[in-house]
Scaffold this active site. Structure first.
Site, PDB file in Angstrom:
ATOM      1  N   GLY A  28      32.150  42.450  47.583  1.00  0.00           N
ATOM      2  CA  GLY A  28      32.106  41.082  47.189  1.00  0.00           C
ATOM      3  C   GLY A  28      32.890  40.969  46.165  1.00  0.00           C
ATOM      4  O   GLY A  28      33.735  41.797  45.176  1.00  0.00           O
ATOM      5  N   HIS A  31      39.174  39.521  45.688  1.00  0.00           N
ATOM      6  CA  HIS A  31      39.847  39.656  45.129  1.00  0.00           C
ATOM      7  C   HIS A  31      41.446  39.749  45.910  1.00  0.00           C
ATOM      8  O   HIS A  31      40.739  39.883  47.496  1.00  0.00           O
ATOM      9  CB  HIS A  31      40.399  40.914  44.305  1.00  0.00           C
ATOM     10  CG  HIS A  31      40.195  41.452  44.239  1.00  0.00           C
ATOM     11  ND1 HIS A  31      41.041  42.494  44.934  1.00  0.00           N
ATOM     12  CD2 HIS A  31      39.107  42.680  43.663  1.00  0.00           C
ATOM     13  CE1 HIS A  31      40.246  43.581  45.260  1.00  0.00           C
ATOM     14  NE2 HIS A  31      39.256  44.236  44.717  1.00  0.00           N
ATOM     15  N   HIS A  34      41.009  42.775  48.633  1.00  0.00           N
ATOM     16  CA  HIS A  34      40.041  42.453  49.516  1.00  0.00           C
ATOM     17  C   HIS A  34      40.645  41.188  50.970  1.00  0.00           C
ATOM     18  O   HIS A  34      40.551  41.227  51.886  1.00  0.00           O
ATOM     19  CB  HIS A  34      38.686  41.927  49.201  1.00  0.00           C
ATOM     20  CG  HIS A  34      38.093  42.842  47.911  1.00  0.00           C
ATOM     21  ND1 HIS A  34      37.435  42.168  47.060  1.00  0.00           N
ATOM     22  CD2 HIS A  34      37.084  43.853  48.742  1.00  0.00           C
ATOM     23  CE1 HIS A  34      36.395  43.284  46.747  1.00  0.00           C
ATOM     24  NE2 HIS A  34      36.231  43.891  47.249  1.00  0.00           N
ATOM     25  N   GLY A 144      41.113  49.283  52.710  1.00  0.00           N
ATOM     26  CA  GLY A 144      42.172  49.440  51.427  1.00  0.00           C
ATOM     27  C   GLY A 144      42.584  51.231  51.027  1.00  0.00           C
ATOM     28  O   GLY A 144      41.575  52.231  50.749  1.00  0.00           O
ATOM     29  N   SER A 183      37.180  44.522  41.651  1.00  0.00           N
ATOM     30  CA  SER A 183      36.319  44.167  41.048  1.00  0.00           C
ATOM     31  C   SER A 183      35.616  44.366  39.649  1.00  0.00           C
ATOM     32  O   SER A 183      35.967  43.471  38.648  1.00  0.00           O
ATOM     33  CB  SER A 183      35.265  44.049  42.053  1.00  0.00           C
ATOM     34  OG  SER A 183      35.074  43.488  43.644  1.00  0.00           O
ATOM     35  N   ARG A 184      36.344  45.584  39.564  1.00  0.00           N
ATOM     36  CA  ARG A 184      35.471  46.300  37.927  1.00  0.00           C
ATOM     37  C   ARG A 184      36.936  45.673  36.637  1.00  0.00           C
ATOM     38  O   ARG A 184      36.648  46.056  35.587  1.00  0.00           O
ATOM     39  CB  ARG A 184      35.889  47.504  38.304  1.00  0.00           C
ATOM     40  CG  ARG A 184      34.470  48.195  39.494  1.00  0.00           C
ATOM     41  CD  ARG A 184      34.267  49.807  38.755  1.00  0.00           C
ATOM     42  NE  ARG A 184      32.393  49.985  39.073  1.00  0.00           N
ATOM     43  CZ  ARG A 184      32.147  50.629  40.536  1.00  0.00           C
ATOM     44  NH1 ARG A 184      33.599  50.844  41.565  1.00  0.00           N
ATOM     45  NH2 ARG A 184      31.099  50.564  40.718  1.00  0.00           N
TER      46      ARG A 184
HETATM   47  P1  AMP Z   1      34.746  46.780  47.720  1.00  0.00           P
HETATM   48  O1  AMP Z   1      34.399  45.697  47.226  1.00  0.00           O
HETATM   49  O2  AMP Z   1      35.096  47.640  46.290  1.00  0.00           O
HETATM   50  O3  AMP Z   1      33.684  47.872  48.135  1.00  0.00           O
HETATM   51  O4  AMP Z   1      36.446  46.925  48.813  1.00  0.00           O
HETATM   52  C1  AMP Z   1      35.728  46.553  49.614  1.00  0.00           C
HETATM   53  C2  AMP Z   1      37.142  46.842  50.289  1.00  0.00           C
HETATM   54  O5  AMP Z   1      38.373  46.092  49.613  1.00  0.00           O
HETATM   55  C3  AMP Z   1      37.678  48.443  50.496  1.00  0.00           C
HETATM   56  O6  AMP Z   1      38.398  49.097  51.663  1.00  0.00           O
HETATM   57  C4  AMP Z   1      38.817  48.927  49.469  1.00  0.00           C
HETATM   58  O7  AMP Z   1      39.355  49.795  49.805  1.00  0.00           O
HETATM   59  C5  AMP Z   1      39.993  47.593  49.642  1.00  0.00           C
HETATM   60  N1  AMP Z   1      40.802  47.168  48.645  1.00  0.00           N
HETATM   61  C6  AMP Z   1      39.494  47.125  47.090  1.00  0.00           C
HETATM   62  N2  AMP Z   1      40.942  46.591  46.611  1.00  0.00           N
HETATM   63  C7  AMP Z   1      41.861  46.847  47.087  1.00  0.00           C
HETATM   64  C8  AMP Z   1      42.837  46.726  46.676  1.00  0.00           C
HETATM   65  N3  AMP Z   1      43.364  46.974  45.505  1.00  0.00           N
HETATM   66  N4  AMP Z   1      43.708  46.721  47.708  1.00  0.00           N
HETATM   67  C9  AMP Z   1      44.091  46.756  48.761  1.00  0.00           C
HETATM   68  N5  AMP Z   1      42.333  46.874  48.852  1.00  0.00           N
HETATM   69  C10 AMP Z   1      41.385  46.611  48.204  1.00  0.00           C
END
Ligand code: AMP
Length: 279
Positions: A28, A31, A34, A144, A183-184
């Site tokens: 969640g 950005h 995602h 990602g 997100s961070r």
């Molecule tokens: P998270 O919500 O951080 O667990 O990320 C969910 C998915 O979004 C994962 O597959 C991440 O690798 C991908 N993701 C997060 N940040 C980026 C980004 N800047 N560019 C592309 N994919 C991303």
């Protein structure tokens, strides 16, 4: 768009016959990174399912689980705009009921880089992703390259456990100045935001050095560490590894990838880049 908060409803969902299902698991606070995964799924698959679950099992006790940013209402609006078909939002109790006791671990790949600094992190990631795959039953999962090690570990898990789901890797989405979206990043104040850019600067500087003929990985790593330290961030690791299996490299070849983790204040950031000039 249908929002599903019930485990049995998600497990029993019948997809139309012959339609391909794309899946984008997230924690969640969405950005553009995602959202690029949702767009890729919409392009490649007939039906797109996203999930939002901040997985407690992948946070160590002193990490940022309780402060991890959340905004489900905004996330749902963004997902709806892009034409997401289903959003699965399970509760913690549904995923880890009383007595839960089965964990998935990918050896070696989980023990280096982020696995070294965050023991148990990838065990939590693998377990939740395997559970979500079993619940959602996708054909393709979109992930990602931002989390490059995670991508490699999950690919290995799918292969080792003979799962039918395939992973499609999507490029890192960056802010205009190059900072990898995360997100961070919302934790970063103005001063830290400037320091955070040192990760990307170190990556680009390395890629340029490689293009100029510098091939010694130890020298390139030392230079990148220096760039980050001089900016004022704390290096966790800087490595140049083979992008196919994350093995070490003495000298650059077309598969070389630089991976960085660094602390900017209390915020831990990661980023990576292919050192192949054709990528
Ligand atoms: P998270 O919500 O951080 O667990 O990320 C969910 C998915 O979004 C994962 O597959 C991440 O690798 C991908 N993701 C997060 N940040 C980026 C980004 N800047 N560019 C592309 N994919 C991303």
């Amino acid at each position: 768009m249908q929002v599903i908060r019930s485990l049995s409803q998600m497990m029993q969902l019948v997809y139309p016959a012959g339609k391909s299902v794309g899946f984008v698991p997230t924690m969640g606070y969405l950005h553009r990174g995602h959202l690029s995964l949702i767009q890729a799924s919409k392009r490649e698959c007939d039906i797109t399912v996203a999930s939002i679950f901040v997985n407690p099992a992948q946070f160590a006790p002193k990490e940022d689980l309780s402060t991890y940013p959340r905004d489900i209402e905004r996330d749902l609006k963004e997902l709806e705009k892009l034409g997401t078909d289903y959003v699965f939002i399970p509760s913690e109790g549904m995923i880890y009921p009383e007595g839960f006791g089965t964990w998935v671990e990918v050896k070696r790949l989980s023990e280096i880089l982020c696995g070294n600094s965050r023991p148990g992190h990838f065990k939590g990631v693998c377990t939740i992703v395997l559970k979500l795959i079993n619940i959602v039953r996708p054909d393709i999962m979109f992930m990602g390259e931002k989390d490059y090690q995670q991508l490699m570990i999950l690919r290995k898990m799918l292969e080792d456990l003979n799962l039918r789901t395939k992973i499609m890797a999507c490029p890192i989405v960056r802010e205009a100045d190059g900072l990898a979206m995360s997100s961070r990043n919302s934790y970063l104040g103005t001063a830290d935001r400037a320091l955070a850019l040192s990760l990307y600067k170190a990556l680009v500087q390395t890629k340029k050095a490689v293009a100029a003929g510098k091939m010694d990985t130890h020298m390139l790593i030392a230079l990148a560490k220096q760039t980050i330290r001089i900016a004022g961030a704390n290096v966790d690791y800087v490595e140049i590894l083979d992008s196919r299996d994350l093995s070490e490299q003495e000298s650059i070849n077309e598969h070389s990838r630089m991976l960085i983790a660094a602390y900017v204040g209390k915020t831990r950031l990661i980023d990576n880049i292919s050192l192949n000039s054709e990528d």
